[in-house]
Design an enzyme around this catalytic site. Structure first.
Site, PDB file in Angstrom:
ATOM      1  N   ARG A 198     -12.655  21.986  31.017  1.00  0.00           N
ATOM      2  CA  ARG A 198     -13.362  22.353  29.780  1.00  0.00           C
ATOM      3  C   ARG A 198     -12.370  23.021  28.825  1.00  0.00           C
ATOM      4  NH1 ARG A 198     -15.744  26.941  30.206  1.00  0.00           N
ATOM      5  NH2 ARG A 198     -17.079  26.365  31.954  1.00  0.00           N
TER       6      ARG A 198
ATOM      7  N   TYR B 112     -20.574  15.971   3.499  1.00  0.00           N
ATOM      8  CA  TYR B 112     -21.085  15.141   4.583  1.00  0.00           C
ATOM      9  C   TYR B 112     -22.455  15.705   5.002  1.00  0.00           C
ATOM     10  CZ  TYR B 112     -21.682  13.273   9.250  1.00  0.00           C
ATOM     11  OH  TYR B 112     -22.191  12.668  10.363  1.00  0.00           O
TER      12      TYR B 112
ATOM     13  N   ASP C 106     -12.006  20.035   5.140  1.00  0.00           N
ATOM     14  CA  ASP C 106     -12.401  18.853   5.908  1.00  0.00           C
ATOM     15  C   ASP C 106     -11.595  17.686   5.344  1.00  0.00           C
ATOM     16  OD1 ASP C 106     -13.613  16.505   6.821  1.00  0.00           O
ATOM     17  OD2 ASP C 106     -15.649  17.298   6.730  1.00  0.00           O
TER      18      ASP C 106
ATOM     19  N   LYS D 174     -13.260   8.964  12.655  1.00  0.00           N
ATOM     20  CA  LYS D 174     -13.049   8.097  11.499  1.00  0.00           C
ATOM     21  C   LYS D 174     -11.614   7.552  11.509  1.00  0.00           C
ATOM     22  CE  LYS D 174     -17.197   9.660  10.883  1.00  0.00           C
ATOM     23  NZ  LYS D 174     -17.510  10.802  10.044  1.00  0.00           N
TER      24      LYS D 174
END
Ligand SMILES: *Cc1c(COP(=O)(O)O)cnc(C)c1O
Length: 381
Positions: free
Chosen positions: A48, A100, A172, A197
């Site tokens: 993790r 977004y 971003d 993306k």
């Protein structure tokens, strides 16, 4: 040694595997690691928190953004969530009015409930950002180019505001990719990516990333990354690393095709309005030219005189473009933001920033541009 982008895309963070000499970073499909005695290990305890395949990816991402530290997440939203965990009740965030949809949703539907206030301003205007800041403002969150109307924020000018006001500044960078724009070089403290993306680029992985320079910030973010646990597995980390090896080539092709498609659509009788920062009359063109290496493959168009029904009809007529959410993959996609990616934004709010019912967003892929234009030609009737 400071390598250039293409070399970093292929090599950064990666060495031949020390046990076998494998040239490609192995998929370390393990949750845990042997310890010689309690606490005595080779730097890896539990996946993790740390995994060698993911670590190679994180180091590569950091290199591409000219940053010191990278963190990979199981989605772009998990990366965003990790940053927002730095905030406390009473804090304010200044962000853009064209975001977004998922970012808008996590701000208003998740974090507002914890007493954090979000102010949505036009981030194309650095003064509007400056004016919105109060002594409670802890974070500036900027997306540029914006999704879907491709507004441009001046990353360096807002960086100056953040510095003057001593506010943490996040960009971003999903739409530009690290190949076209590097916000850390322009004053950002953290770069966020939906690596789903352009970074991965093949529409087969959902992933997010943060890159930063500050050791202190890295420590704080790593704490939440491990404590909350939205980290990606080794298989997806491997795929993203493989995708990155062609990021520079793909971005060149996206930009070249983007230009051809934008120029074709600009004069199309069915197109009332087109958004693409490469056009000289785009309001953000000069800033885009200053801070980006090229203008990208994202284009939005408003269909002339089309209502929702007509927009749906046209959206369903494509043969090469696929009607789907997401962007930045090798294949061309079209999207209807009002009902798809931005469906979580109330109609009156999205229409104010131009996300109208007859707006279509196009992610121009890297197929042959002639075929893309022919597909647009047959669909836009
Ligand atoms: C897709 C996207 C996100 C969210 O990333 P996921 O990987 O889908 O969680 C955030 N910002 C922008 C600009 C995006 O396009």
């Amino acid at each position: 040694m400071a390598y250039k982008f293409a070399t970093k895309a292929i090599h950064a963070g990666q060495q031949s595997d020390p046990t076998t000499g494998a040239v490609m970073t192995p998929i370390y499909q393990t949750s845990t690691y042997q310890q010689a005695s309690p606490g005595e290990h080779k730097g890896y305890e539990y996946s993790r928190g740390t995994n060698p395949t993911r670590k190679a990816l994180e180091d590569c991402l950091a290199a591409l953004e000219n940053g010191q530290h990278g963190l990979a997440f199981s989605s772009g939203m998990a990366a965003t969530d990790c940053v927002l965990r730095l905030l406390k009740p009473g804090d304010e965030v200044v962000t853009g009015d064209d975001l977004y949809g998922g970012s808008y949703r996590i701000f208003t539907k998740v974090y507002e409930a914890y007493g954090i206030t979000f102010k949505f301003v036009n981030t194309s205007d650095a003064d509007a950002v400056r004016e919105a800041i109060t002594d409670k403002t802890k974070l500036i969150w900027v997306e540029t180019p914006t999704n879907p109307t491709l507004k441009i924020a001046d990353v360096a000018a807002i960086g100056q505001v953040a510095k003057d006001k001593k506010v943490l500044y996040v960009v971003d960078n999903t739409f530009a990719s690290p190949y076209l724009q590097n916000p850390l070089d322009l004053g950002a403290d953290i770069v966020m990516h939906s690596a789903t993306k352009y970074i991965n680029g093949h529409s087969d992985v959902v992933m997010g990333a943060l890159v930063m320079n500050s050791d202190e910030l890295y420590k704080q973010l790593f704490f939440f990354y491990n404590a909350v646990g939205g980290t990606p597995g080794p298989q997806d980390s491997f795929l993203a690393l493989r995708g990155i090896k062609t990021l520079h080539l793909r971005m060149e092709a996206h930009c070249a095709n983007g230009r051809k498609v934008a120029e074709y659509l600009r004069n199309h009788p069915k197109v009332e309005k087109i958004y693409w920062p490469g056009f000289e009359d785009h309001p953000g063109h000069d800033i885009a030219k200053k801070q980006m290496r090229d203008f990208g493959g994202m284009i939005s168009i408003v269909l002339k005189g089309a209502d929702l029904k007509e927009t749906f009809r046209i959206s369903s007529q494509f043969k090469v473009f696929t009607l789907a959410e997401s962007l930045g993959g090798v294949e061309s996609l079209i999207n209807h933001p009002a009902t798809m990616t931005h469906g979580s934004i109330p109609k009156e709010i999205r229409e104010k920033v131009g996300v109208v019912d007859n707006l279509i967003r196009i992610s121009v892929g890297i197929e042959d541009a002639d075929d893309l234009i022919a597909d647009l030609e047959q669909a836009l009737v």
